[in-house]
Design a protein around this motif. Structure first.
Motif, PDB file in Angstrom:
ATOM      1  N   ALA A  15       0.781  -1.287   0.256  1.00 47.67           N
ATOM      2  CA  ALA A  15      -0.006  -0.090  -0.030  1.00 47.67           C
ATOM      3  C   ALA A  15       1.030   1.225  -0.028  1.00 47.67           C
ATOM      4  O   ALA A  15       0.685   2.181  -0.560  1.00 47.67           O
ATOM      5  CB  ALA A  15      -0.927  -0.082   1.281  1.00 47.67           C
ATOM      6  N   ALA A  16       1.993   1.262   0.862  1.00 45.30           N
ATOM      7  CA  ALA A  16       2.917   2.430   0.890  1.00 45.30           C
ATOM      8  C   ALA A  16       3.571   2.741  -0.443  1.00 45.30           C
ATOM      9  O   ALA A  16       3.657   4.018  -0.709  1.00 45.30           O
ATOM     10  CB  ALA A  16       3.862   2.225   1.983  1.00 45.30           C
ATOM     11  N   HIS A  17       3.917   1.630  -1.197  1.00 45.22           N
ATOM     12  CA  HIS A  17       4.483   1.987  -2.441  1.00 45.22           C
ATOM     13  C   HIS A  17       3.587   1.967  -3.753  1.00 45.22           C
ATOM     14  O   HIS A  17       4.223   1.872  -4.826  1.00 45.22           O
ATOM     15  CB  HIS A  17       5.514   0.649  -2.622  1.00 45.22           C
ATOM     16  CG  HIS A  17       6.756   0.944  -1.488  1.00 45.22           C
ATOM     17  ND1 HIS A  17       6.558   0.248  -0.258  1.00 45.22           N
ATOM     18  CD2 HIS A  17       7.911   1.704  -1.404  1.00 45.22           C
ATOM     19  CE1 HIS A  17       7.621   0.336   0.632  1.00 45.22           C
ATOM     20  NE2 HIS A  17       8.159   1.538  -0.033  1.00 45.22           N
ATOM     21  N   THR A  18       2.176   1.729  -3.657  1.00 45.06           N
ATOM     22  CA  THR A  18       1.511   1.826  -4.776  1.00 45.06           C
ATOM     23  C   THR A  18       0.581   3.192  -4.784  1.00 45.06           C
ATOM     24  O   THR A  18       0.187   3.273  -3.803  1.00 45.06           O
ATOM     25  CB  THR A  18       0.577   0.789  -4.729  1.00 45.06           C
ATOM     26  OG1 THR A  18       1.172  -0.501  -4.419  1.00 45.06           O
ATOM     27  CG2 THR A  18      -0.478   0.697  -5.772  1.00 45.06           C
ATOM     28  N   LYS A  28      -1.188   6.546   2.400  1.00 42.51           N
ATOM     29  CA  LYS A  28      -0.795   7.189   3.663  1.00 42.51           C
ATOM     30  C   LYS A  28      -0.858   6.363   4.780  1.00 42.51           C
ATOM     31  O   LYS A  28      -0.183   6.363   5.539  1.00 42.51           O
ATOM     32  CB  LYS A  28      -1.771   8.323   3.807  1.00 42.51           C
ATOM     33  CG  LYS A  28      -1.271   9.510   4.889  1.00 42.51           C
ATOM     34  CD  LYS A  28      -2.448  10.526   5.086  1.00 42.51           C
ATOM     35  CE  LYS A  28      -1.852  11.071   6.135  1.00 42.51           C
ATOM     36  NZ  LYS A  28      -2.779  12.516   6.409  1.00 42.51           N
ATOM     37  N   VAL A  29      -1.965   5.249   4.746  1.00 40.25           N
ATOM     38  CA  VAL A  29      -1.865   4.585   6.069  1.00 40.25           C
ATOM     39  C   VAL A  29      -0.752   3.697   5.966  1.00 40.25           C
ATOM     40  O   VAL A  29      -0.062   3.114   7.029  1.00 40.25           O
ATOM     41  CB  VAL A  29      -3.459   3.692   6.113  1.00 40.25           C
ATOM     42  CG1 VAL A  29      -3.179   2.844   7.273  1.00 40.25           C
ATOM     43  CG2 VAL A  29      -4.329   4.709   6.583  1.00 40.25           C
ATOM     44  N   LYS A  31       2.022   3.998   4.541  1.00 38.27           N
ATOM     45  CA  LYS A  31       3.332   4.554   4.808  1.00 38.27           C
ATOM     46  C   LYS A  31       3.549   4.642   6.359  1.00 38.27           C
ATOM     47  O   LYS A  31       4.823   4.637   6.821  1.00 38.27           O
ATOM     48  CB  LYS A  31       3.392   5.874   4.261  1.00 38.27           C
ATOM     49  CG  LYS A  31       3.824   5.892   2.818  1.00 38.27           C
ATOM     50  CD  LYS A  31       3.872   7.157   2.194  1.00 38.27           C
ATOM     51  CE  LYS A  31       4.264   7.129   0.568  1.00 38.27           C
ATOM     52  NZ  LYS A  31       4.482   8.221  -0.015  1.00 38.27           N
ATOM     53  N   GLU A  32       2.609   5.053   7.004  1.00 37.16           N
ATOM     54  CA  GLU A  32       2.578   5.129   8.402  1.00 37.16           C
ATOM     55  C   GLU A  32       2.862   3.627   9.023  1.00 37.16           C
ATOM     56  O   GLU A  32       3.615   3.623   9.950  1.00 37.16           O
ATOM     57  CB  GLU A  32       1.120   5.641   9.057  1.00 37.16           C
ATOM     58  CG  GLU A  32       0.822   7.272   8.765  1.00 37.16           C
ATOM     59  CD  GLU A  32      -0.550   7.544   9.082  1.00 37.16           C
ATOM     60  OE1 GLU A  32      -1.043   6.769   9.699  1.00 37.16           O
ATOM     61  OE2 GLU A  32      -0.955   8.788   8.727  1.00 37.16           O
ATOM     62  N   PHE A  33       2.344   2.628   8.609  1.00 35.79           N
ATOM     63  CA  PHE A  33       2.595   1.385   9.259  1.00 35.79           C
ATOM     64  C   PHE A  33       4.216   1.182   8.996  1.00 35.79           C
ATOM     65  O   PHE A  33       4.734   0.584   9.734  1.00 35.79           O
ATOM     66  CB  PHE A  33       1.638   0.098   8.572  1.00 35.79           C
ATOM     67  CG  PHE A  33       0.504   0.059   9.317  1.00 35.79           C
ATOM     68  CD1 PHE A  33       0.440  -0.954  10.225  1.00 35.79           C
ATOM     69  CD2 PHE A  33      -0.616   0.860   9.230  1.00 35.79           C
ATOM     70  CE1 PHE A  33      -0.737  -1.036  11.012  1.00 35.79           C
ATOM     71  CE2 PHE A  33      -1.785   0.544   9.979  1.00 35.79           C
ATOM     72  CZ  PHE A  33      -1.896  -0.437  11.125  1.00 35.79           C
ATOM     73  N   VAL A  34       4.427   1.312   7.793  1.00 34.99           N
ATOM     74  CA  VAL A  34       5.769   0.936   7.229  1.00 34.99           C
ATOM     75  C   VAL A  34       6.856   1.816   8.048  1.00 34.99           C
ATOM     76  O   VAL A  34       7.967   1.183   8.697  1.00 34.99           O
ATOM     77  CB  VAL A  34       6.339   1.232   5.644  1.00 34.99           C
ATOM     78  CG1 VAL A  34       7.648   0.962   5.647  1.00 34.99           C
ATOM     79  CG2 VAL A  34       5.128   0.166   4.793  1.00 34.99           C
ATOM     80  N   LYS A  35       6.707   2.985   8.408  1.00 29.08           N
ATOM     81  CA  LYS A  35       7.369   4.083   9.284  1.00 29.08           C
ATOM     82  C   LYS A  35       7.347   3.253  10.862  1.00 29.08           C
ATOM     83  O   LYS A  35       8.341   3.152  11.229  1.00 29.08           O
ATOM     84  CB  LYS A  35       6.979   5.335   9.391  1.00 29.08           C
ATOM     85  CG  LYS A  35       7.832   6.344   9.898  1.00 29.08           C
ATOM     86  CD  LYS A  35       7.261   7.673   9.962  1.00 29.08           C
ATOM     87  CE  LYS A  35       8.131   8.684  10.812  1.00 29.08           C
ATOM     88  NZ  LYS A  35       7.815  10.062  10.671  1.00 29.08           N
ATOM     89  N   ALA A  36       6.409   2.907  11.160  1.00 30.13           N
ATOM     90  CA  ALA A  36       6.186   2.396  12.602  1.00 30.13           C
ATOM     91  C   ALA A  36       6.994   1.092  12.525  1.00 30.13           C
ATOM     92  O   ALA A  36       7.593   0.749  13.579  1.00 30.13           O
ATOM     93  CB  ALA A  36       4.758   2.157  12.909  1.00 30.13           C
TER      94      ALA A  36
END
Length: 169
Positions: A15-18, A28-29, A31-36
């Motif tokens: 989701a973060a890279h699509t 956006k969600v 990316k937040e999970f990947v950052k966490a």
């Protein structure tokens, strides 16, 4: 919030890279999970920072002296510095310094640029393979997608496709 399972981690990465998200998950969600997840993984600098925070908040811990048992070695700092640089966007490469080719000459990195990137990131980038092979097929497929989905003209991507002798370019 970090992912709770490997499957959720993979979904959030997708989701973060699509563009627009993936599997009903907004980008956006994801990316937040990947950052966490990255914060959870940490690393040498993250561990040092976390320990300094605990000390600042009153824990009785103390930082180890360099060279003492259990303290990070110089080699550990060198290895960690490679990944720390990548989190900031990677090494700076420029046409003027001879590290990238201009669009008129086919875009892409020069030997000097590949050497700098490999040295600063620990990667193993190789020279283009226009004569054929699995690397060429993979590159052409990936870069064609970049051109298709770009918002603008994508001149560097198109030039690199020509330089690699990709079919249709």
């Amino acid at each position: 919030m970090p992912s709770k399972s490997p499957a959720q981690h993979r979904l959030m990465q997708a989701a973060a890279h699509t563009k627009g998200g993936f599997g009903g998950v907004p980008q956006k969600v994801g990316k937040e999970f990947v950052k966490a997840d990255k914060m959870k993984e940490g690393g040498l600098y993250a561990n040092i920072h976390a320990k300094q925070e605990r000390i600042a908040h009153g824990s009785k811990e103390r930082m180890r002296k360099p060279g003492s048992k259990g303290a990070p070695t110089a080699e550990a700092f060198r290895e960690s510095a490679k990944t720390a640089k990548m989190k900031e966007g990677g090494p700076s490469l420029a046409v003027g310094r001879g590290e990238k080719l201009p669009v008129s000459k086919g875009a892409g990195l020069t030997e000097k640029g590949r050497a700098k990137y490999n040295r600063e990131t620990g990667s193993h980038l190789k020279a283009p393979q226009p004569q054929g092979g699995a690397r060429k097929d993979s590159f052409c497929a990936r870069m064609s997608g970049v051109v298709e989905h770009s918002k603008g003209d994508a001149p560097r991507a198109k030039a690199s496709l020509k330089r690699w002798d990709c079919p249709g370019w």
